[in-house]
Structure formats: structure tokens, C-alpha cells
Design a protein around this motif. Structure first.
Motif, PDB file in Angstrom:
ATOM      1  N   LYS A 147       0.811  -1.220   0.000  1.00 44.50           N
ATOM      2  CA  LYS A 147       0.000   0.000   0.000  1.00 44.50           C
ATOM      3  C   LYS A 147       0.846   1.273   0.000  1.00 44.50           C
ATOM      4  O   LYS A 147       0.434   2.294  -0.557  1.00 44.50           O
ATOM      5  N   THR A 148       2.001   1.212   0.639  1.00 38.97           N
ATOM      6  CA  THR A 148       2.804   2.435   0.773  1.00 38.97           C
ATOM      7  C   THR A 148       3.890   2.559  -0.288  1.00 38.97           C
ATOM      8  O   THR A 148       4.614   3.559  -0.308  1.00 38.97           O
ATOM      9  N   PHE A 149       3.987   1.571  -1.165  1.00 37.86           N
ATOM     10  CA  PHE A 149       5.081   1.598  -2.136  1.00 37.86           C
ATOM     11  C   PHE A 149       5.037   2.848  -3.010  1.00 37.86           C
ATOM     12  O   PHE A 149       6.024   3.584  -3.124  1.00 37.86           O
ATOM     13  N   LEU A 150       3.897   3.098  -3.664  1.00 35.73           N
ATOM     14  CA  LEU A 150       3.827   4.241  -4.574  1.00 35.73           C
ATOM     15  C   LEU A 150       3.971   5.586  -3.853  1.00 35.73           C
ATOM     16  O   LEU A 150       4.717   6.456  -4.311  1.00 35.73           O
ATOM     17  N   PRO A 151       3.268   5.820  -2.729  1.00 35.52           N
ATOM     18  CA  PRO A 151       3.488   7.086  -2.014  1.00 35.52           C
ATOM     19  C   PRO A 151       4.952   7.274  -1.603  1.00 35.52           C
ATOM     20  O   PRO A 151       5.499   8.374  -1.720  1.00 35.52           O
ATOM     21  N   GLU A 152       5.561   6.201  -1.129  1.00 31.70           N
ATOM     22  CA  GLU A 152       6.968   6.305  -0.737  1.00 31.70           C
ATOM     23  C   GLU A 152       7.848   6.559  -1.960  1.00 31.70           C
ATOM     24  O   GLU A 152       8.822   7.324  -1.883  1.00 31.70           O
ATOM     25  N   PHE A 153       7.532   5.945  -3.071  1.00 34.70           N
ATOM     26  CA  PHE A 153       8.282   6.136  -4.307  1.00 34.70           C
ATOM     27  C   PHE A 153       8.227   7.601  -4.746  1.00 34.70           C
ATOM     28  O   PHE A 153       9.248   8.205  -5.082  1.00 34.70           O
ATOM     29  N   ILE A 154       7.049   8.180  -4.709  1.00 28.36           N
ATOM     30  CA  ILE A 154       6.883   9.585  -5.102  1.00 28.36           C
ATOM     31  C   ILE A 154       7.664  10.496  -4.166  1.00 28.36           C
ATOM     32  O   ILE A 154       8.415  11.382  -4.594  1.00 28.36           O
ATOM     33  N   SER A 155       7.499  10.266  -2.883  1.00 24.93           N
ATOM     34  CA  SER A 155       8.146  11.126  -1.895  1.00 24.93           C
ATOM     35  C   SER A 155       9.660  10.997  -1.942  1.00 24.93           C
ATOM     36  O   SER A 155      10.398  11.984  -1.910  1.00 24.93           O
ATOM     37  N   MET A 156      10.137   9.766  -2.048  1.00 24.33           N
ATOM     38  CA  MET A 156      11.579   9.531  -2.077  1.00 24.33           C
ATOM     39  C   MET A 156      12.202  10.115  -3.337  1.00 24.33           C
ATOM     40  O   MET A 156      13.298  10.696  -3.294  1.00 24.33           O
ATOM     41  N   ASN A 157      11.548   9.972  -4.465  1.00 25.46           N
ATOM     42  CA  ASN A 157      12.068  10.550  -5.698  1.00 25.46           C
ATOM     43  C   ASN A 157      12.273  12.053  -5.552  1.00 25.46           C
ATOM     44  O   ASN A 157      13.312  12.600  -5.942  1.00 25.46           O
ATOM     45  N   ALA A 158      11.254  12.715  -5.027  1.00 27.30           N
ATOM     46  CA  ALA A 158      11.337  14.166  -4.886  1.00 27.30           C
ATOM     47  C   ALA A 158      12.443  14.558  -3.913  1.00 27.30           C
ATOM     48  O   ALA A 158      13.206  15.497  -4.156  1.00 27.30           O
ATOM     49  N   MET A 159      12.533  13.833  -2.791  1.00 22.71           N
ATOM     50  CA  MET A 159      13.546  14.181  -1.811  1.00 22.71           C
ATOM     51  C   MET A 159      14.953  13.975  -2.365  1.00 22.71           C
ATOM     52  O   MET A 159      15.835  14.819  -2.228  1.00 22.71           O
ATOM     53  N   MET A 160      15.192  12.848  -3.029  1.00 16.62           N
ATOM     54  CA  MET A 160      16.527  12.570  -3.568  1.00 16.62           C
ATOM     55  C   MET A 160      16.850  13.497  -4.733  1.00 16.62           C
ATOM     56  O   MET A 160      18.021  13.825  -4.965  1.00 16.62           O
TER      57      MET A 160
END
Length: 645
Positions: A147-160
Motif C-alpha cells: 500500500k505504501t510503495f507508490l506514495p513512498e516512491f513519489i516522496s523519495m524521488n522528490a527528496m533525492m
């Protein structure tokens, strides 16, 4: 240790960061009704972001008065901060740990960035999101991962996408201490990178909170805790927010109360509480994921056009390069090390301001040979008043000691290397056995740090010569590894005589922002100080004479870069020898200026014709200044002949 002005700022910054973190930790566990995972999120982010983390906590999360946390944290902008805090706490922790490990392992910066991304994403997804949030989200661990994969993917991409370029550009910048986890600058770059990542990730987290894809701030008032309340402290708060805060505030309140209502409850489906018009769609989520991934790629690839991502911390060794040096994506690590400053912590001896270079070294006689002991080490040397340089020096003096020989001598030089790098000694202009000549990797293996080498040869020439390093000479000779070699002829009558003698060894220095760099004729390497025998005017020697006396001046081009037109006031001199070769009387000539190039030597005899103070100086005016400033009428390559009647 403190080596650059920024070090003072870093010390102050981390003191403030620790104090801010201590306050947030104390207040979170004592006064704030929040789940443990969010408490630790704010603590970690404050540790990384210092006072800015404290500011976020006070403005967005710290309960202003007992019983008001739900209402205080309800606005969407605050919920977005909570979501970003949660993201950064997990992702940045993984990134920072990976950066430290890859630096220790000596992996290239390009690979380092990829590993950091993978580690940050894994730590954020598998630890901070799916594990630490499991109790609040409900369901099994692997269901939460899904469930959290896509939200984490979006957030992590932006942060990195924000953090990666900051790390790449600053770590591969002028001060490469930033690549060493043992240096404060490394942690300063990490802190700045986290702030950049937070700023870029924040708007995406606001959108995901608004779409109920991520948790924001939460309130924990479980029964049995000191924060439990039977009813809200302000029962009219919800009506007030709905009337004055609009949909976002109302949604924020719903999300804030969700943490309290669902803490320990069952599974909850993202977006299930929103009306169809506001619920996220597949194309929306895919677009956000795609855009942030493009941002990530841009952030990771862009530095490769400007810095060499193929280098590792081991390749550059924490060097500090001169301001203004031009680097690009294919600048080798060896170039950076060659132009680097001497690290002040390497200094093993600080010479007193009164110390002079070019002091005669007395030999001892062993089995008929003149034996000299020569040692290279790192010292601090005073060139002018309060101006010092870190230097590579022979026998703790700049220039190194003068070796006075006689034609026909058998000479043995026991050389010891106390430098942090390999080196050799070359006997400039002398005819010696090839294995004694000194070029590193050609006639001999370089002498390693702590190593020794013995040079032995018979002196077949006479005149003015000098010795210097022949291992990375552009660096080492510029930093002080040179000295005079004066050889008297077997027949004293064969040498042009004068009443006095003075040897003049020229050098150029680069001192910027407290550090000493090797002066070089390239961008960022141009010198700003110039010395005669290790001193800049007015700290140079004064030659005292009487009218009618003569002085033999031995000009030695021990410098690396410029041709110095050395000029003497008060009348012409006679050029009697060039490059160690005495001129026949018919070949000698009068001049008042000789162009002394690197490696050249001129012996000239000047006659004191009239009383007064007569200058010896380079006729390039900039070379007679100290950091472009004249002192007492001159500077740099200037000295005085003081003639009395």
C-alpha cells in the motif's frame, strides 16, 4: 581541526542542531500527544536540519496548549509537514548511513548516489513506513509494503532529486573534506542536502495527504496515557473549522483525528474517505510518480556534466583545492591532489619568525666522503611579519640548507622522507651517475613516506647549482623543496672573486583562506606572494657594504612558474657565470637586468659606486607586492643593498 572559515560556522551549526534536537526530544516525550513514530521523526529531522527542524516542530506540531493538538495540527499545510517529516526521517537516515559506508568503502560518487537512493527508499519503505506505522495502518506488514510503495516512491524521488545534486556538487567541489565522514563538512553537506530534499518533497507530500494517500500529523490520546481526554477540550472546534477553514482544514481535521481514532485499529484503504471527485485516480498517481522520477534522474545526471562522479573519497583524500580552480567531469583525482593545500594538521614543526633559509649545512667526513643528512618534512614557515605558509622543507628551513662543496669531492647524502607523500631529490645541472639523478619512476623508485635513500657521487663541476624534488615537482618544489648547491673550483683562482657573496633563491607562493597551495600557472593556482630565500620584503635580508666594495650575487631560478627579470639599482653589474659555467673574461658583459627563468642561474658582480640604499628586485611590479599590496615601498622579490661611504 579548524582549517577553513566555514569550520567555525559548522561548529556553531551543530551545537545549535544538538540543542534543538535535545529540546524537541524532551518536549515530544513530555508534552506532545503524538505517536512514538512521529516523535522520532521530528527528533531525527531536527538532528539533520538543526534550528529549521525546531522551527517546523514549533510552528506545525508542538501543542500550544493542553488539549489543542488536534485543532492546531489540522491545516493541510501542517499535515503536509508531518508527512514530509515522516518521509525525510526514514529516507534521509538510509541515505546518510549509505553515504558514510560507501565513502569508507571507497566507491565512486556516481555509484554512491545510486546506493544512497536504494538505501533511503528501502529504509523509508520497509522500516519507517511499513514497520513503524504498522500499528496505525492496520493489516499485515507486507500489505503495508504494497500500500505504501507508490506514495513512498513519489516522496523519495522528490527528496533525492533535491538532496542528490547538493551532495554531488558540494562533495565534489573545492573542499573535498566533504567526502570524508570523519569531517564536519561531510555532515554539514548532509544537513544542507536534507533541507533541500525536504523543500522539494514537501509539495508532493501535501498533495498525497490531501488525496489521503499518506498520513500527516497525528494525535495519540490512548486511554491510560497522560494525554488521554474523555472529550475534546474545545467541542466547538470542528464547527468553527468547517465554517472558517474550508475543505482543506476540514480534511486536515479528519486526517488528524484519524490517527487517534484508528490508532491500533483495523485496515484502512487510502482515499476511501474522500468523495469521488476528490479521490486520487490512477493517472494522477502515475503522473506524480513519473514526474518525480524524471526529477530524480535530472538531479542525479546533471552533476555528471560538471563534476567527476567517477571519483571516490579515497581518490581525492579529503583535499582542499585553491579558490578559482576550474574542474569538470573529467578532472582526474591526481590533479586535485596535486593542486591541494597542505593540511595544517600535517605540520610537524613551526619555525620561529627569525628563522632563515639557505643556512650552510656542515658535513661530516666518513671514509673520505662528505656526508650530509637531508630530511624533508612539513613545517610552518614565516615569510613576512605575521604571514606564514605551510611548507615542504628540507631540514626545517625554506630554502633548504646550502650544500657547499668543492670540485672533486666525493659526496654522500642520506635522505629521509617525512612528508605525507613520496618524493626524490634531483641535483640540478650536475653530471652524476644515472641512478643518482633523482627523477621518480625513471631513474629510481620514489622514496615513500618514512623511507630513506642514499645519493652518492663525485663532484666534477664547479659553480652555482641547486637541488630540488623531482617527484610531482610542480607541487613539491612550489611548496619549498629546493636549496642551493654551491661548488668551489679546485683552483680558487679560476673563480671570479668579490668582497662579498649572497645567494638569491626565488620562489612564488599561493596563500588563500588560511591555507597554502602550490603556486601554478593555471586557473586558481596563480601566486600572490613572492620570496627571496624564503622571505618577502620587507622581511628579506639587507646586504651592507661600503663604497668601492663588490658583491657576487648568485641568482637561482628555484621557482616554478615565471621568468623574473632581476634588476639592480645603482649601476650595472658584470655577468660572470651562467648555469654554473664561468664565462671567459672576453664573454663577460655588463647589464642591469637578467631574466632568471625556472632552473636558470646567473652569477653577477656588482660594485658599490655610491652610498645609499640600492634595490635588488624583480622588474615585474606585481612580483614586488605582497598579496598585491606594497609595504615599506615594495614587497615580494625585493631586497636592499645598503652602501655606506
Amino acid at each position: 581541526m579548524i582549517e577553513q572559515p566555514i569550520d567555525y560556522f559548522l561548529i556553531a551549526w551543530f551545537v545549535l542542531a544538538l540543542l534543538s534536537t535535545a529540546y524537541v526530544a524532551w518536549d515530544q516525550f513530555r508534552n506532545n500527544p503524538e505517536p512514538v513514530v512521529m516523535r522520532w521523526g521530528f527528533i531525527l529531522v531536527t538532528l539533520y536540519m538543526g534550528p529549521f527542524g525546531l522551527l517546523l516542530y514549533v510552528l506545525a506540531d508542538k501543542e500550544p496548549r493542553p488539549g489543542t493538538h488536534e485543532e492546531f495540527t489540522a491545516p493541510l499545510w501542517k499535515q503536509g509537514i508531518g508527512s514530509t517529516i515522516h518521509c525525510v526521517a526514514g529516507d534521509a537516515t538510509g541515505i546518510i548511513l549509505a553515504a558514510a559506508v560507501t565513502a569508507v568503502l571507497g566507491l565512486p560518487m556516481g555509484i554512491d548516489l545510486v546506493i544512497e537512493y536504494a538505501a533511503g527508499f528501502a529504509f523509508g519503505l520497509f522500516i519507517f513506513q511499513s514497520l513503524f506505522m504498522k500499528e496505525m495502518m492496520g493489516g499485515t506488514y507486507w500489505e503495508n509494503v504494497r500500500k505504501t510503495f507508490l506514495p513512498e516512491f513519489i516522496s523519495m524521488n522528490a527528496m533525492m532529486a533535491g538532496m542528490g545534486p547538493v551532495m554531488a556538487f558540494l562533495m565534489m567541489g573545492r573542499d573535498m573534506r566533504a567526502m570524508e565522514p570523519t569531517e564536519l563538512l561531510f555532515w554539514g553537506v548532509m544537513s544542507l542536502g536534507v533541507m533541500a530534499g525536504f523543500a522539494l518533497a514537501y509539495p508532493f507530500n501535501v498533495w498525497m495527504v490531501a488525496k489521503d494517500l499518506k498520513h500527516g500529523l497525528m494525535t495519540d490520546r490512548k486511554p491510560g496515557t497522560r494525554f488521554h481526554q474523555a472529550r475534546p477540550a474545545n467541542p466547538g472546534a470542528k464547527d468553527h473549522r468547517e465554517r472558517h477553514g474550508g475543505g482543506a482544514a476540514a480534511h486536515g481535521e479528519q486526517h488528524a483525528h484519524h490517527g487517534a481514532a484508528q490508532h491500533g485499529g483495523g485496515e484502512r484503504r487510502h482515499g476511501s474517505d474522500l468523495p469521488p471527485a476528490r479521490a486520487p485516480t490512477g493517472p494522477q498517481v502515475a503522473a506524480m510518480a513519473g514526474v518525480t522520477f524524471l526529477m530524480l534522474l535530472t538531479g542525479l545526471v546533471t552533476p555528471a556534466f560538471s563534476v567527476n562522479l567517477g571519483l571516490s573519497a579515497r581518490d581525492v583524500g579529503g583535499v582542499i583545492m585553491p579558490p578559482g580552480m576550474i574542474m569538470d567531469f573529467n578532472t582526474p583525482g591526481e590533479t586535485m591532489r596535486d593542486m591541494a593545500a597542505i593540511r595544517p594538521g600535517l605540520v610537524s614543526y613551526e619555525a620561529p619568525p627569525t628563522a632563515r633559509g639557505d643556512q650552510p649545512l656542515k658535513p661530516r667526513i666518513e671514509n673520505g666522503a662528505k656526508v650530509f643528512d637531508l630530511e624533508a618534512s612539513v613545517i610552518r614557515w614565516n615569510i613576512l611579519g605575521g604571514e606564514t605558509v605551510e611548507a615542504y622543507a628540507y631540514n626545517r628551513q625554506v630554502p633548504g640548507p646550502r650544500l657547499a662543496l668543492t670540485q672533486g669531492d666525493r659526496v654522500r647524502i642520506n635522505f629521509t622522507n617525512r612528508l605525507p607523500e613520496s618524493t626524490t631529490v634531483h641535483w640540478h645541472g650536475l653530471v652524476v651517475p644515472n641512478q643518482m639523478d633523482g627523477p621518480a619512476e625513471i631513474t629510481q623508485a620514489p622514496v615513500p613516506p618514512g623511507g630513506r635513500y642514499t645519493y652518492e657521487f663525485e663532484v666534477g663541476q664547479s659553480g652555482t647549482y641547486f637541488y630540488h624534488t623531482h617527484d610531482h615537482a610542480d607541487r613539491q618544489q612550489a611548496l619549498g623543496l629546493y636549496g642551493a648547491l654551491v661548488i668551489a673550483p679546485r683552483d680558487p683562482a679560476a673563480e671570479p672573486r668579490a668582497d662579498r657573496e649572497y645567494t638569491i633563491l626565488l620562489q612564488e607562493w599561493l596563500k588563500r583562506r588560511w591555507l597554502t597551495y602550490p603556486a601554478m600557472l593555471m586557473e586558481g593556482g596563480l601566486p600572490n606572494f613572492f620570496t627571496i630565500n624564503g622571505k618577502a620584503y620587507p622581511a628579506t635580508d639587507t646586504i651592507r657594504m661600503k663604497v668601492g666594495e663588490t658583491v657576487k650575487l648568485r641568482f637561482i631560478g628555484s621557482n616554478n612558474n615565471f621568468v623574473h627579470p632581476m634588476h639592480v639599482h645603482g649601476g650595472p653589474f658584470e655577468v660572470v657565470a651562467i648555469d654554473g659555467e664561468t664565462l671567459t673574461e672576453s664573454a663577460r658583459y655588463l647589464a642591469d637586468t637578467v631574466n632568471v627563468g625556472p632552473g636558470q642561474r646567473f652569477d653577477v658582480i656588482w660594485t658599490a659606486r655610491r652610498p645609499g640604499k640600492w634595490l635588488i628586485h624583480c622588474h615585474i611590479p606585481h612580483h614586488t607586492t605582497n598579496n598585491n599590496v606594497e609595504e615599506a615601498g615594495g614587497g615580494g622579490l625585493t631586497m636592499i643593498l645598503d652602501v655606506e661611504a
